[in-house]
Design a protein around this motif. Structure first.
Motif, short mmCIF file in Angstrom:
data_model
loop_
_atom_site.label_atom_id
_atom_site.label_comp_id
_atom_site.label_asym_id
_atom_site.label_seq_id
_atom_site.Cartn_x
_atom_site.Cartn_y
_atom_site.Cartn_z
N PRO A 87 0.85 -1.22 0.00
CA PRO A 87 0.00 0.00 0.00
C PRO A 87 0.87 1.24 0.00
O PRO A 87 1.94 1.27 0.61
CB PRO A 87 -0.78 -0.14 1.33
N LYS A 88 0.40 2.29 -0.68
CA LYS A 88 1.22 3.51 -0.80
C LYS A 88 1.55 4.13 0.55
O LYS A 88 2.66 4.63 0.76
CB LYS A 88 0.49 4.52 -1.70
N PHE A 89 0.58 4.09 1.51
CA PHE A 89 0.83 4.74 2.79
C PHE A 89 1.96 4.04 3.55
O PHE A 89 2.66 4.66 4.33
CB PHE A 89 -0.46 4.77 3.63
N VAL A 90 2.15 2.69 3.30
CA VAL A 90 3.25 1.96 3.95
C VAL A 90 4.58 2.46 3.41
O VAL A 90 5.53 2.71 4.16
CB VAL A 90 3.12 0.44 3.74
N VAL A 91 4.67 2.63 2.11
CA VAL A 91 5.91 3.11 1.48
C VAL A 91 6.21 4.54 1.93
O VAL A 91 7.33 4.88 2.29
CB VAL A 91 5.81 3.05 -0.06
N VAL A 92 5.17 5.38 1.93
CA VAL A 92 5.35 6.78 2.33
C VAL A 92 5.73 6.86 3.81
O VAL A 92 6.67 7.58 4.19
CB VAL A 92 4.07 7.60 2.06
N SER A 93 5.02 6.13 4.66
CA SER A 93 5.28 6.17 6.11
C SER A 93 6.67 5.68 6.46
O SER A 93 7.37 6.27 7.30
CB SER A 93 4.24 5.33 6.86
N SER A 94 7.10 4.58 5.80
CA SER A 94 8.42 4.03 6.10
C SER A 94 9.51 5.03 5.73
O SER A 94 10.48 5.20 6.48
CB SER A 94 8.63 2.71 5.36
N PHE A 119 10.62 13.98 -0.85
CA PHE A 119 10.46 12.75 -1.67
C PHE A 119 8.97 12.60 -2.01
O PHE A 119 8.09 13.26 -1.44
CB PHE A 119 10.94 11.53 -0.87
N PHE A 120 8.71 11.70 -2.95
CA PHE A 120 7.33 11.33 -3.26
C PHE A 120 7.34 9.98 -3.94
O PHE A 120 8.38 9.53 -4.46
CB PHE A 120 6.64 12.38 -4.15
N PRO A 127 17.54 24.55 12.68
CA PRO A 127 17.72 23.78 11.43
C PRO A 127 16.99 22.45 11.46
O PRO A 127 16.37 22.05 10.45
CB PRO A 127 19.23 23.58 11.35
N MET A 128 17.01 21.76 12.59
CA MET A 128 16.32 20.48 12.71
C MET A 128 14.81 20.68 12.59
O MET A 128 14.12 19.92 11.87
CB MET A 128 16.64 19.83 14.06
N ILE A 129 14.28 21.70 13.27
CA ILE A 129 12.84 21.95 13.24
C ILE A 129 12.38 22.25 11.81
O ILE A 129 11.38 21.70 11.33
CB ILE A 129 12.48 23.11 14.19
N ILE A 130 13.11 23.12 11.12
CA ILE A 130 12.74 23.50 9.75
C ILE A 130 12.79 22.27 8.83
O ILE A 130 11.87 22.04 8.02
CB ILE A 130 13.68 24.61 9.22
N THR A 131 13.87 21.49 8.96
CA THR A 131 14.03 20.31 8.10
C THR A 131 12.94 19.29 8.37
O THR A 131 12.40 18.66 7.43
CB THR A 131 15.42 19.68 8.31
N GLU A 132 12.58 19.10 9.67
CA GLU A 132 11.52 18.14 10.01
C GLU A 132 10.18 18.60 9.44
O GLU A 132 9.40 17.79 8.90
CB GLU A 132 11.41 18.01 11.54
N VAL A 133 9.90 19.90 9.54
CA VAL A 133 8.63 20.44 9.02
C VAL A 133 8.55 20.24 7.50
O VAL A 133 7.51 19.81 6.97
CB VAL A 133 8.48 21.93 9.39
N THR A 154 10.12 18.03 5.73
CA THR A 154 10.00 16.58 5.47
C THR A 154 8.59 16.10 5.71
O THR A 154 8.03 15.33 4.92
CB THR A 154 10.99 15.80 6.35
N LEU A 155 7.99 16.52 6.83
CA LEU A 155 6.63 16.08 7.15
C LEU A 155 5.60 16.59 6.14
O LEU A 155 4.50 16.02 6.01
CB LEU A 155 6.26 16.56 8.56
N SER A 156 5.96 17.65 5.43
CA SER A 156 5.03 18.19 4.42
C SER A 156 5.13 17.45 3.08
O SER A 156 4.33 17.69 2.16
CB SER A 156 5.31 19.68 4.20
N SER A 157 6.11 16.56 2.97
CA SER A 157 6.38 15.90 1.68
C SER A 157 5.20 15.15 1.07
O SER A 157 5.02 15.16 -0.16
CB SER A 157 7.59 14.97 1.82
#
Length: 632
Positions: free
Chosen positions: A63-70, A128-129, A110-116, A118-121
């Motif tokens: 399932p796509k959500f498994v690939v995205v979540s991992s 990534f996508f 820098p960590m906070i910005i990068t995490e945000v 990434t979580l928006s991907s």
């Protein structure tokens, strides 16, 4: 297709390091907690890296959500790993996050910005996508590499900036070494993205950290297997330690004498047995052996300390058996109030050691309670020690002068050089506080040398006759008096400043005369160089006229206690003593002249010179020049 061959062994290595960590006795301090966090985060990174790579290879069957979540989990841990390495480096450097909240926020930014990002991907495709052809990098993919590079830079910068906080040079080079490994790993990540080698380099870094900084044996005392003195210092200065409400300690009374009686080997066994006993009755508390028969216990609030102390006291009523030898030992206890958390670790340890020493020497079996007053005393003494060290090292010892007056003419005839030091606020520290410290820590020689040289410089740079000065007295300590090269050292300074030895009179207290032969030899050496001598504080020691009549003193200074006592209760003793001294050839100086009445009294019984607050307190050299040049 991703290559997992580098990742699987890395997980096994991390598992071994985790097992090793929890099997050994360790201090609950920040650096250890950060190391465990690093191990767990790295394990999560590698595990999620393998799983997400597998998911990307099999994206059509999952399932796509498994690939995205991992992949999301992997990037989150990857970003967090960079910050974790930086935090660990800060803990090695003993940088406290709460020292500067704003700086801490900037470091996390820098960590906070990068995490945000990434979580928006899943919505923005930033990092990534998952497209029709599987996993694809987003337009902002390199932000995660940039994040790692930023924290690597922060780590290097912090290490260089705060390297003075490190205890040894090897720690500095050790940090640079593991940061270099991370840098190489980052380069491999950029150049060979399909090989999971970044994880391997991170594991290599963790192994290096473990070897360089995480050896628990450094904090373990060999015989008792308790934590040692360095372990005690580390846990006291660690602000993130678990809260220990109470510290109590005990010392084996007359430990050195016990070694002489039973022998070092037997006492080593005895110490080990005491350590085993403490570990058995207090398995969850922090136990330390602080050398020379001293044990320290840190407990939490749920421990009944009085009951534990009573139990240990009862055990000491029975002998400790060592190779069929019965060791009869006695323990004396010290309890520390919770106020200890307000003080620096060195202050706490110094206060504790001082209290244990008092307990050891006391005949009273009651426990000593270490409270705020004792901590403050040690803290003040420590501040004075630092001020003394700073003044000596930077040649900042100040010389004040107190006038000595001619009793017949009431005019200035001489002065006494007195040393002064200042605290960090620029306030004068009383010599009664820093002189004993200088004598106990061996700094009295350097202090005396600076006073002597600055007095020489003062005489050479000023017109003594214009000031009305015939000589200046300089005090000699007992430690200085024992120096074999004292006469040559002083003579060289006299020659350097083009003075006459008679310009300076050397004052020796009765306390400094510990041996007649040493005194005679030292004074003879100095007299051959042309120096004159004055016996200071007469009446506070055990000298008498019979003893002094063969001594080459030219002047005797009557201690202020004798002067004041005579003025309060006049008798024949002091006048007869002064008369006897003068007949023997000594001139007399009376100290402690504080009123007109004392002045007149000392004049009436034949004193030649007078010194005291009535004329002037000790004042800086520049003030002395202004005051007495004008009067002349």
């Amino acid at each position: 297709m991703w290559d997992y061959s580098f990742a699987i062994p890395s997980i096994l290595i991390l598992a071994i390091l985790l097992i090793n960590y929890f099997m050994l006795q360790r201090l609950p301090i920040r650096v250890n907690k950060n190391f465990v966090s690093l191990l767990l985060i790295e394990t999560a990174v590698i595990t999620s890296d393998i799983f997400s790579s597998w998911a990307c290879e099999n994206y059509q069957d999952l399932p796509k959500f498994v690939v995205v979540s991992s992949n999301m989990f992997y990037f989150i841990f990857f970003i967090l790993r960079a910050y974790a390495f930086f935090v660990f480096t800060c803990s090695i450097l003993e940088l406290e996050p709460t020292e500067n909240q704003f700086r801490t926020f900037l470091c996390r930014l820098p960590m906070i910005i990068t995490e945000v990002v990434t979580l928006s991907s899943p919505f923005t495709k930033a990092v990534f996508f998952i497209g029709s052809t599987g996993y694809q990098r987003g337009s902002l993919y390199n932000i995660i590499v940039l994040n790692f590079a930023i924290y690597l830079f922060f780590s290097i910068q912090s290490t260089v900036t705060f390297k003075s906080r490190l205890k040894a040079k090897r720690d500095f080079f050790g940090i640079l070494f593991y940061l270099l490994i991370l840098l190489v790993g980052l380069i491999f990540r950029i150049m060979f993205p399909r090989y999971l080698m970044m994880d391997t380099f991170c594991v290599m870094t963790i192994i290096s950290i473990n070897l360089l900084f995480m050896n628990p044996e450094y904090f373990i005392e060999r015989r008792t297997r308790l934590f040692n003195s360095e372990g005690l210092r580390i846990i006291l200065q660690d602000t993130t330690r678990q809260k220990y409400n109470t510290i109590f300690a005990f010392v084996i009374r007359h430990y050195q004498e016990a070694i002489e009686i039973y022998g070092a080997k037997q006492m080593d066994v005895g110490i080990r047995l005491i350590g085993l006993y403490l570990r058995r009755i207090l398995p969850k508390e922090k136990l330390f052996y602080y050398r020379s028969g001293r044990f320290v216990i840190m407990t939490k609030s749920n421990v009944d300390v009085p009951a534990v102390i009573k139990k240990i006291e009862e055990r000491f009523k029975s002998p400790w058996l060592s190779d069929n030898v019965e060791l009869y030992l006695e323990a004396r206890f010290v309890e520390v109030s919770p106020d200890y958390e307000m003080y620096d670790s060195d202050i706490v340890i110094n206060t504790l050691v001082n209290a244990l020493s008092k307990a050891n020497n006391s005949t009273d079996k009651s426990h000593i309670l270490v409270g705020r007053e004792m901590f403050d005393t040690i803290q003040n003494n420590t501040a004075i020690k630092r001020a003394l060290e700073k003044a000596i090292e930077n040649n900042k010892i100040e010389v004040f002068l107190q006038p000595i007056m001619d009793a017949q003419t009431n005019t200035l005839v001489g002065a006494e050089s007195l040393c002064r030091i200042r605290d960090d606020k620029g306030e004068i520290i009383s010599p009664n506080k820093f002189i004993p410290i200088a004598e106990s820590n061996g700094r009295i020689n350097q202090l005396g040398e600076q006073v002597f040289e600055k007095t020489c410089k003062f005489i050479s740079e000023n017109d003594m006759s214009a000031l009305g000065l015939e000589w200046i007295n300089v005090n000699l300590s007992a430690a200085q008096f024992m120096k074999k090269d004292l006469a040559s050292d002083f003579s060289k300074l006299i020659e350097r400043y083009n003075l006459r030895p008679s310009d300076i009179h050397l004052e020796i207290t009765e306390a400094a005369i510990v041996d007649d032969d040493i005194m005679d030899n030292q004074i003879q050496s100095l007299r051959q160089k042309g120096f004159l001598f004055s016996l200071d504080d007469y009446g506070t020691g055990y000298s008498n006229i019979s003893r002094l009549k063969h001594s080459p003193f030219s002047n005797v200074k009557i201690d202020m206690s004798l002067v004041w006592d005579y003025c309060d209760n006049p008798n024949l003793l002091l006048p007869m003593l002064i008369e006897a001294f003068k007949k023997t050839g000594y001139s007399i100086t009376a100290e402690g002249i504080e009123t007109k009445e004392i002045e007149e009294t000392m004049k009436s019984i034949g004193c030649d010179y007078l010194q005291g607050m009535y004329y002037s307190p000790p004042i800086p050299m520049d003030e002395f020049i202004k005051k007495y040049t004008k009067s002349s």
